[in-house]
Scaffold this motif. Structure first.
Motif, PDB file in Angstrom:
ATOM      1  N   UNK A 506      15.234  29.965  99.201  1.00  0.00           N
ATOM      2  CA  UNK A 506      15.412  30.006 100.650  1.00  0.00           C
ATOM      3  C   UNK A 506      14.344  30.873 101.303  1.00  0.00           C
ATOM      4  N   UNK A 507      13.271  30.244 101.787  1.00  0.00           N
ATOM      5  CA  UNK A 507      12.295  30.984 102.594  1.00  0.00           C
ATOM      6  C   UNK A 507      11.435  30.003 103.381  1.00  0.00           C
ATOM      7  N   UNK A 508      10.886  30.503 104.470  1.00  0.00           N
ATOM      8  CA  UNK A 508       9.928  29.755 105.275  1.00  0.00           C
ATOM      9  C   UNK A 508       8.773  30.680 105.608  1.00  0.00           C
ATOM     10  N   UNK A 509       7.569  30.130 105.604  1.00  0.00           N
ATOM     11  CA  UNK A 509       6.368  30.892 105.935  1.00  0.00           C
ATOM     12  C   UNK A 509       5.869  30.397 107.282  1.00  0.00           C
ATOM     13  N   UNK A 510       5.822  31.292 108.259  1.00  0.00           N
ATOM     14  CA  UNK A 510       5.485  30.920 109.635  1.00  0.00           C
ATOM     15  C   UNK A 510       4.288  31.739 110.099  1.00  0.00           C
ATOM     16  N   UNK A 511       3.753  31.349 111.249  1.00  0.00           N
ATOM     17  CA  UNK A 511       2.621  32.072 111.826  1.00  0.00           C
ATOM     18  C   UNK A 511       1.323  31.341 111.590  1.00  0.00           C
ATOM     19  N   UNK A 512       0.397  31.489 112.527  1.00  0.00           N
ATOM     20  CA  UNK A 512      -0.896  30.818 112.425  1.00  0.00           C
ATOM     21  C   UNK A 512      -1.995  31.773 112.837  1.00  0.00           C
ATOM     22  N   UNK A 513      -3.046  31.815 112.024  1.00  0.00           N
ATOM     23  CA  UNK A 513      -4.154  32.746 112.280  1.00  0.00           C
ATOM     24  C   UNK A 513      -5.153  32.173 113.272  1.00  0.00           C
ATOM     25  N   UNK A 538       8.637  39.208 107.154  1.00  0.00           N
ATOM     26  CA  UNK A 538       7.810  40.157 106.405  1.00  0.00           C
ATOM     27  C   UNK A 538       6.369  39.669 106.422  1.00  0.00           C
ATOM     28  N   UNK A 539       5.466  40.530 106.811  1.00  0.00           N
ATOM     29  CA  UNK A 539       4.061  40.151 106.884  1.00  0.00           C
ATOM     30  C   UNK A 539       3.505  39.878 105.486  1.00  0.00           C
ATOM     31  N   UNK A 544      -1.060  42.506  97.954  1.00  0.00           N
ATOM     32  CA  UNK A 544       0.006  43.147  97.193  1.00  0.00           C
ATOM     33  C   UNK A 544       1.375  42.558  97.569  1.00  0.00           C
ATOM     34  N   UNK A 545       1.611  42.398  98.879  1.00  0.00           N
ATOM     35  CA  UNK A 545       2.878  41.814  99.324  1.00  0.00           C
ATOM     36  C   UNK A 545       3.012  40.381  98.827  1.00  0.00           C
ATOM     37  N   UNK A 546       1.911  39.629  98.900  1.00  0.00           N
ATOM     38  CA  UNK A 546       1.963  38.244  98.418  1.00  0.00           C
ATOM     39  C   UNK A 546       2.244  38.196  96.918  1.00  0.00           C
ATOM     40  N   UNK A 547       1.692  39.159  96.194  1.00  0.00           N
ATOM     41  CA  UNK A 547       1.949  39.203  94.748  1.00  0.00           C
ATOM     42  C   UNK A 547       3.418  39.518  94.465  1.00  0.00           C
ATOM     43  N   UNK A 564      -1.729  30.416 103.696  1.00  0.00           N
ATOM     44  CA  UNK A 564      -1.172  31.739 103.961  1.00  0.00           C
ATOM     45  C   UNK A 564      -2.311  32.669 104.354  1.00  0.00           C
ATOM     46  N   UNK A 565      -2.174  33.315 105.493  1.00  0.00           N
ATOM     47  CA  UNK A 565      -3.254  34.137 106.020  1.00  0.00           C
ATOM     48  C   UNK A 565      -2.700  35.439 106.586  1.00  0.00           C
ATOM     49  N   UNK A 566      -3.539  36.162 107.280  1.00  0.00           N
ATOM     50  CA  UNK A 566      -3.150  37.489 107.773  1.00  0.00           C
ATOM     51  C   UNK A 566      -2.047  37.419 108.827  1.00  0.00           C
ATOM     52  N   UNK A 567      -1.867  36.261 109.466  1.00  0.00           N
ATOM     53  CA  UNK A 567      -0.833  36.120 110.494  1.00  0.00           C
ATOM     54  C   UNK A 567       0.473  35.570 109.929  1.00  0.00           C
ATOM     55  N   UNK A 568       0.487  35.243 108.656  1.00  0.00           N
ATOM     56  CA  UNK A 568       1.668  34.623 108.067  1.00  0.00           C
ATOM     57  C   UNK A 568       2.802  35.632 107.908  1.00  0.00           C
ATOM     58  N   UNK A 569       4.005  35.150 108.163  1.00  0.00           N
ATOM     59  CA  UNK A 569       5.203  35.975 108.010  1.00  0.00           C
ATOM     60  C   UNK A 569       6.234  35.177 107.216  1.00  0.00           C
ATOM     61  N   UNK A 570       7.007  35.920 106.437  1.00  0.00           N
ATOM     62  CA  UNK A 570       7.968  35.300 105.528  1.00  0.00           C
ATOM     63  C   UNK A 570       9.387  35.521 106.045  1.00  0.00           C
ATOM     64  N   UNK A 571      10.116  34.435 106.270  1.00  0.00           N
ATOM     65  CA  UNK A 571      11.517  34.492 106.664  1.00  0.00           C
ATOM     66  C   UNK A 571      12.367  34.081 105.464  1.00  0.00           C
TER      67      UNK A 571
END
Length: 993
Positions: A506-513, A538-539, A544-547, A564-571
């Protein structure tokens, strides 16, 4: 000749040691690594939702508790081993060259620190790991709040039993285990180093060994004496009489309680005997004391209470247990909120026949009869409002109320969520599942008391479907829609929900750079795209966070995907119930959440309960058992059972909201008197908003419902605890039972309870429209009606429960007795035979409605679903059964509620329903109301055609009333036809008609 010493330990090469070290390190990493990743991601998630203090408080409590327990336990074990080693004999006789103890002694002496510290540290760590799980017990002890009332036996505030006794028990149990392990460690050490020898000549026990083991045994007995003291308090939650009443009974108070004090005194004497054995150098006294202890426990602790129970209490149980039954009644009512301050009893309901004029005038109830069953019409919602294959609705929809055009109405409501189970083809790849299909679209509501009118009463595919109020991305920007929409929604996108959270994981990755929208948006045909604009999530802006999340979700694309980029956030953690439970782990959440439109925003409302495992004299209740009912047969994707635990105290102390767009969790104090909630608010200050903040949000107050799970628990208890007399309680001759659901064959066969139902009806006290949760109760093991229970969700009298109790000499039909003749009525049976070749018939919820003063109305909708692909249930007929008390019950069977009521003998006034918008949500047009019986319009001005139509309506209504009172079916049919013609004539002469 010299004697050869024991062989030395085998040695390992350097490569072997490296290989072993690497293997151990890898094993530790595999065991500990996922836990460290989980902790790190939890830190990020709690920081994102704004509840970091919850995580830090729990974490530090666990850490401190772990360290203290590890240190204390480790020192006790080390001390027991060290004392035994330091007092070992200087010379230890050997039994020969093959003496195994000599080999062990040599090995231990070679690595003395290792064998002295490692076992103590290991045991301490294990104890610390176990103890840190009791962080809640410790925090409740440290921040406990008084209840303000005392138990009837010891005069202690109930907070002592709720917060203090569990902590003392926790400490005692830990010390018991530690002392036993210390005793064993001391004994083994003495044995290995010669302080204790088994067999052979001479003294088998050294003085040091005797002193140390006697001291540990004496300590154990002192702890046992303390335990006997606290056992007295546990008696108030005794289950000795569980089959009759909970808590301490006559035997417990008059035999077991004194025996605990006697056994405590004996335990102290035995402990003194063991300590005396240290000085007297004679263990016979402690041995005799131990035998005395065991004998006393059997005779005083078991034999005496058993004899009193058999020979004194049972022959006079009703008299002797009366005082304690009264305590149980009072405590159970207090613990579950079913006391006199919350529950009003109306005795002798239906003792007199119903007054027909009063019944006909009960427009509040008759106008709001719910004919949409939220457990049946989900496929209808899905077929008519799905829009795309990947959208969906839960199998069980919700019921809430809205005030539209000044009228309070109940609606079947849901949100159009993503349904991961419906993904197909390329929709199932990682990119689409988690970055493209990120959110649902739209709030859908249907008035529960009406459906679209059918052009042909016998055509199951014509009419009978809900009338929808819909706001989604196709119309939310339309100014005219927003002006005329009865339920106004500003943000229809659904990022958090029960159904959407079923994507695995259960997750979605949102945001656009780069500003390029990627997320699929809404039901428009042009494939519009959207970018999430809230700051939630979560940004994923650093590697490190992505890992971390790559490891957490075992997904390498977190590291490899260029999307996935610097503007991506994880729900993630997107189920509203899970979010509330995670930020408030001390709450038990209701098994259902429901969406509501509050100030234009879609929010999920979740009910939170504070509970206690036990409460003096209160009836223990299994949450899973008490909340199970016929709805569990069709839980769907989002259905949940309540947690399987037994409690003795429940309060709906917290109302929580979860924003469907941002995921923001807000906790509100709802019960200002609950000491358990006050305690947790001290533990986590600032996490729960005050009741004043809740009251300051009138839109939220208008949509909180009395929680279903709590109501099920309370109605189960009311079957027994509605009586005031201990004698009546003991005899059990006025018990009720929750009836099985008669409309579901599987439920009736398995005895699953009929679920409670939400709807708008007349308030039992002031007769105003009230959104209620209701249930009926039968006489025990009989299908006849015993009581009707309803509780209000209106803000002004929220939580006020009314129990309408039927007199014992007045028999009215229970749900099964009412439904059977409805189902077997000739007209209903004929309709089923006519439909069986082409359609499947489903009966909706059987509603029991008090009407007027003493009338009882049963209503069940009958749905038909064509035997074809993509078919869905439509309302086909409405069946009613009316019991007035002074004449045989009558059954109505018709396409509309009004006609079915008239068929049952009720002639209501005008039944008004809200006017729906057009299907596209644009300018609303009036839709003919399928349910009204028109009131006679009053003419104004001079209009001959209109005056004639009014006269025709008046004549038709009089003829209909006369035909109904005479019982002439043929005349009634003719009068009904005349009325329809008169209505058509009147509509034709209206302006714009």
């Amino acid at each position: 000749m010299s004697v050869r010493g024991p062989a030395g330990m085998p040695t390992l090469s350097r490569k072997s040691k490296i290989a072993i070290g690497f293997g151990v390190g890898l094993l530790v990493l595999l065991l500990v690594g996922p836990r460290l990743v989980s902790i790190a991601t939890d830190v990020l998630w709690f920081r994102d939702v704004g509840y970091s203090s919850v995580f830090s408080t729990i974490a530090w409590t666990r850490i401190i508790l772990f360290l203290i327990t590890t240190l204390v336990v480790g020192l006790i074990i080390f001390g027991a081993v060290a004392m035994a080693y330091r007092s070992r004999p200087v010379f230890v006789p050997s039994s020969g060259p093959n003496d195994p103890l000599a080999r062990y002694r040599t090995v231990i002496m070679g690595k003395l620190r290792w064998f002295g510290i490692a076992p103590a540290l290991l045991i301490g760590v294990i104890a610390g790991l176990v103890a840190q799980g009791s962080w809640a017990t410790v925090q409740m002890f440290l921040h406990g709040t008084d209840f303000g009332y005392k138990d009837p036996q010891f005069g202690m505030d109930m907070g002592f039993f709720a917060f203090d006794v569990p902590f003392y028990r926790f400490v005692l149990n830990l010390l018991f285990v530690v002392v036993v392990i210390a005793f064993l460690a001391n004994l083994v050490t003495h044995y290995v180093f010669g302080g204790l020898r088994l067999g052979g000549g001479g003294n088998s026990l050294t003085t040091a060994a005797r002193v140390q083991m006697a001291a540990l045994a004496g300590t154990f007995l002192l702890l046992k004496a303390v335990a006997y003291w606290f056992d007295r308090y546990s008696l108030l939650s005794s289950d000795r009489k569980q089959d009759i009443f909970p808590g301490a009974g006559y035997t417990d108070i008059n035999a077991v309680l004194p025996s605990k004090l006697i056994l405590m005194s004996i335990a102290i004497i035995c402990a003194v005997a063991f300590f005396a054995g240290v000085v007297l150098r004679d263990l016979r006294v402690p041995a005799v004391a131990t035998v005395l202890m065991v004998f006393s426990a059997l005779v005083i602790g078991v034999g005496w209470p058993l004899a009193m129970e058999q020979f004194s209490v049972k022959p006079n149980a009703a008299q002797k247990e009366a005082e304690y039954i009264q305590r149980s009644i009072a405590a159970t009512r207090q613990a579950y909120g079913i006391g006199g301050d919350k529950v009003t009893y109306q005795r002798d309901w239906t003792a007199k026949p119903a007054t027909q004029d009063t019944v006909n005038a009960d427009t509040v109830t008759l106008d709001n009869i719910r004919i949409l069953d939220p457990n049946v019409v989900s496929p209808t919602f899905r077929q008519q409002q799905q829009r795309r294959n990947f959208y969906g609705f839960p199998a069980q929809l919700a019921v809430d109320r809205y005030r539209v055009d000044g009228q309070l109405r109940d609606y079947v409501v849901s949100v159009r969520e993503l349904d991961p189970s419906q993904y197909s083809g390329n929709q199932t790849n990682w990119l689409n599942k988690h970055l493209v299909f990120t959110h649902g679209d739209g709030f859908v509501a249907a008035p529960a008391n009406r459906v679209r009118e059918s052009g042909d009463d016998n055509d199951i595919d014509s009419g009978g479907d809900p009338v929808y109020f819909v706001t989604d991305t196709t119309n939310v920007g339309n100014a005219e829609h927003q002006r005329t929409a009865p339920i106004k929604v500003n943000q229809p996108r659904i990022y958090f929900g029960e159904l959407i959270a079923k994507v695995d994981p259960d997750y979605a990755i949102v945001g656009s750079e780069n500003g390029q929208p990627r997320e699929f948006d809404g039901g428009s045909d042009d494939g519009a795209r959207y970018t999430y604009t809230a700051d939630s999530g979560v940004s994923l802006g650093n590697w490190f966070t992505r890992a971390l999340y790559s490891v957490k979700f075992t997904e390498r694309n977190f590291l490899l995907s260029s999307e996935i980029n610097s503007a991506s956030r994880l729900l993630y953690n997107r189920d509203p119930r899970d979010r509330v439970k995670k930020v408030a782990p001390w709450l038990t959440v209701d098994s259902k959440a429901y969406p509501a439109v509050i100030d234009g925003q879609i929010k999920w409302i979740v009910d939170g309960y504070t509970t206690l495992d036990s409460f003096p004299y209160s009836q223990p209740t299994s949450l899973a058992t008490a909340t199970a009912d016929a709805q569990d047969l069709n839980p769907g994707q989002t259905g949940r059972s309540q947690v399987n635990k037994t409690v003795g105290y429940v309060r709906n102390s917290v109302k929580a909201t979860v924003d469907a767009y941002t995921g923001k969790v807000t906790l509100y104090q709802f019960d200002t008197q609950d000491p358990v909630l006050k305690t947790w608010m001290k533990v986590f200050p600032g996490t729960v908003k005050s009741r004043a903040d809740f009251d300051a949000n009138p839109a939220l107050r208008e949509h909180v419902r009395y929680p279903e799970d709590l109501f099920k628990i309370q109605r189960a208890l009311l079957t027994q605890y509605h009586v005031d007399s201990p004698q009546t309680f003991f005899q059990g001759n006025d018990k009720w039972s929750v009836p099985p659901d008669p409309t579901n064959d599987d439920a009736a066969t398995r005895g699953l309870d009929q679920p409670p139902y939400y709807f708008v009806a007349a308030d039992p006290q002031n007769k105003n429209p009230s959104f209620q949760l209701t249930s009926v109760l039968n006489r025990l093991n009989r299908p006849i009606l015993g009581a009707y229970v309803t509780v209000s969700s209106n803000p002004e009298n929220y939580g006020q429960m009314t129990v309408r109790e039927l007199p014992g000499n007045n028999q009215r039909s229970g749900p099964i007795q009412a439904f059977n003749p409805m189902k077997t009525d000739g007209r209903v049976a004929q309709a089923q035979r006519d439909l069986q070749a082409n359609a499947t018939v489903t009966f909706g919820n059987l509603l029991t409605l008090p009407v007027g003063d003493n009338g009882i109305l049963y209503v069940v909708p009958m749905y038909a679903q064509a035997r074809a692909d993509e078919a869905y249930p439509r309302l086909f007929r409405v069946i009613t059964r009316y019991e007035a008390g002074d004449r045989p019950a009558r059954i109505g069977f018709a396409t509309t509620t009004a006609e079915a009521l008239r068929g049952a003998g009720i002639t209501p006034g005008t039944l008004g329903v809200p006017t729906p918008p057009t299907p596209d949500g644009q300018t609303p047009n009036p839709t003919p109301n399928p349910t009204p019986t028109p009131a006679t319009p009053q003419p104004s001005g001079t209009n001959p055609a209109r005056d004639a139509a009014v006269q025709a309506l008046d004549t038709a209504l009089k003829n209909l009333a006369q035909a109904q009172s005479s019982g002439d079916v043929e005349a009634y049919g003719k009068a009904l036809t005349e009325l329809k013609k008169a209505v058509t004539q009147y509509e034709a002469v209206q302006p714009g008609g």
